[in-house]
Design an enzyme around this catalytic site. Structure first.
Site, PDB file in Angstrom:
ATOM      1  N   GLU A  53      13.037  16.919   6.052  1.00 12.54           N
ATOM      2  CA  GLU A  53      13.298  18.424   6.132  1.00 12.54           C
ATOM      3  C   GLU A  53      12.559  18.939   4.979  1.00 12.54           C
ATOM      4  O   GLU A  53      12.609  18.394   3.874  1.00 12.54           O
ATOM      5  CB  GLU A  53      14.811  18.718   6.120  1.00 12.54           C
ATOM      6  CG  GLU A  53      15.773  18.227   7.483  1.00 12.54           C
ATOM      7  CD  GLU A  53      17.079  18.560   7.240  1.00 12.54           C
ATOM      8  OE1 GLU A  53      17.408  19.545   6.360  1.00 12.54           O
ATOM      9  OE2 GLU A  53      17.620  18.448   8.184  1.00 12.54           O
ATOM     10  N   GLU A 109      13.328  25.075  13.497  1.00 11.15           N
ATOM     11  CA  GLU A 109      14.524  25.051  13.985  1.00 11.15           C
ATOM     12  C   GLU A 109      15.379  26.530  13.452  1.00 11.15           C
ATOM     13  O   GLU A 109      15.260  26.811  12.386  1.00 11.15           O
ATOM     14  CB  GLU A 109      15.609  23.968  13.160  1.00 11.15           C
ATOM     15  CG  GLU A 109      17.143  24.270  13.612  1.00 11.15           C
ATOM     16  CD  GLU A 109      17.968  23.003  13.315  1.00 11.15           C
ATOM     17  OE1 GLU A 109      17.274  21.792  12.796  1.00 11.15           O
ATOM     18  OE2 GLU A 109      19.274  22.995  13.381  1.00 11.15           O
TER      19      GLU A 109
HETATM   20  O1  KIV Z   1      19.408  15.686  12.838  1.00  9.62           O
HETATM   21  C1  KIV Z   1      18.785  16.261  14.145  1.00  9.62           C
HETATM   22  O2  KIV Z   1      19.446  16.032  15.151  1.00  9.62           O
HETATM   23  C2  KIV Z   1      17.717  17.264  13.834  1.00  9.62           C
HETATM   24  C3  KIV Z   1      17.536  18.128  15.164  1.00  9.62           C
HETATM   25  C4  KIV Z   1      18.479  19.222  15.571  1.00  9.62           C
HETATM   26  C5  KIV Z   1      15.907  18.573  14.990  1.00  9.62           C
HETATM   27  O3  KIV Z   1      17.109  17.393  12.822  1.00  9.62           O
END
Ligand code: KIV
Length: 297
Positions: free
Chosen positions: A128, A195
């Site tokens: 991220e 997202e």
């Molecule tokens: O942790 C997760 O499931 C994610 C998705 C929502 C993309 O990062």
């Protein structure tokens, strides 16, 4: 694999690779990605023909019962990712780097990302963040680790963001997000999750990037879509994020089945003969005789 005596053999389905995903974008083919956290569900996701399984750190919220993804550890992730890779091999398998596993420096990030590949059988990792993780992404890619980026709502920063809110709603924030995505592509990311961003922002990013965008709450113009398994299958009571579509009510069906078990056991209707093991009549009589002798002595 061929049958022992010839005849029709079914070749194993081809493994999905990083270059396959890039080619899919080029050819205008949509990419499907779904989360999974254990071998049983990973097998079902693979059987459905989904291209990519993400072992998301959403694990923390949907499986481990935490209110956010922040408490999830590398050991949690490796254990669940390893289970996923035992259940499914055809989809591309992506392990999500949890909070604290890549922020402390390149070496930490490399060590933790390598664990996903060596201990858990993952093909790639996801990280991220925007420009602040570009150097980390470059270091991982330079060392042979395929990286999926993730911008927009980045749940590991939920406290800073003030909750699970839609991001990039102003021109300025949207421009920053697109610039971040381009920098991550330049650093070598092979794909990027967008997202909770407005659909037109995701469409503009998708148009500018050569790597595939995978949207979640980011509209229909992304190159692919991902959802959290528990949202898709209706495994949580009433909770339903705006961007998720429920394709089944497995949670309700499970409660119904468990109620029936509860009812049957209380009523003496389970187990019946069909679900019990028998014993030879002669052995049973011999056992009864020996018990009776013991009681008499
Ligand atoms: O942790 C997760 O499931 C994610 C998705 C929502 C993309 O990062």
């Amino acid at each position: 694999m061929s049958d022992q005596y010839g005849g029709v053999s079914t070749p194993a389905p081809k493994k999905v690779t990083v270059p396959d995903l890039i080619a899919m974008k080029r050819e205008g083919k949509r990419i499907t990605m779904m989360t999974a956290y254990d071998a049983a569900f990973a097998r079902l996701v693979a059987d459905a023909g989904i291209d990519v399984i993400l072992v998301g750190d959403s694990l923390g919220m949907v499986v481990l019962g935490y209110p956010t993804t922040v408490p999830v550890t590398m050991d949690d992730m490796v254990r669940h990712a390893a289970a996923v890779s035992r259940g499914a091999s055809r989809p591309l398998l992506v392990g999500d780097m949890p909070f604290g596993s890549y922020q402390a420096g390149r070496e930490d990030a490399l060590r933790n990302a390598a664990r996903f590949l060596k201990e858990a059988g993952m093909d790639a990792v996801k990280i991220e963040g925007g420009r602040e993780v570009v150097d980390t992404v470059r270091a991982l890619v330079d060392n042979g680790i395929a990286v999926m980026a993730h911008v927009g709502l980045t749940p590991q920063r939920v406290a800073q963001l003030g909750g699970f809110k839609v991001q990039a709603k102003t021109a300025r924030a949207a421009r920053r997000l697109i610039d971040d995505a381009l920098a991550l592509e330049e650093a070598g990311a092979f794909s990027i999750v967008l997202e909770s961003v407005p659909a037109p922002v995701a469409a503009l990013a998708t148009e500018r990037l050569t790597i595939p965008t995978i949207g979640i709450g980011a509209g229909a113009q992304c190159d692919g879509q991902v959802l959290v398994l528990h949202d898709v299958l209706g495994l949580f009571g009433e909770f339903k994020p705006k961007f998720a579509r429920r394709y089944a009510e497995i949670g309700a069906a499970a409660v119904e089945a468990l109620r029936a078990f509860d009812r049957d056991v209380r009523a003496g209707a389970f187990p019946d003969d069909e679900h019990s093991f028998a014993m030879k009549e002669s052995e049973l009589r011999s056992l009864q005789r020996s018990l009776a002798q013991q009681k008499a002595s």
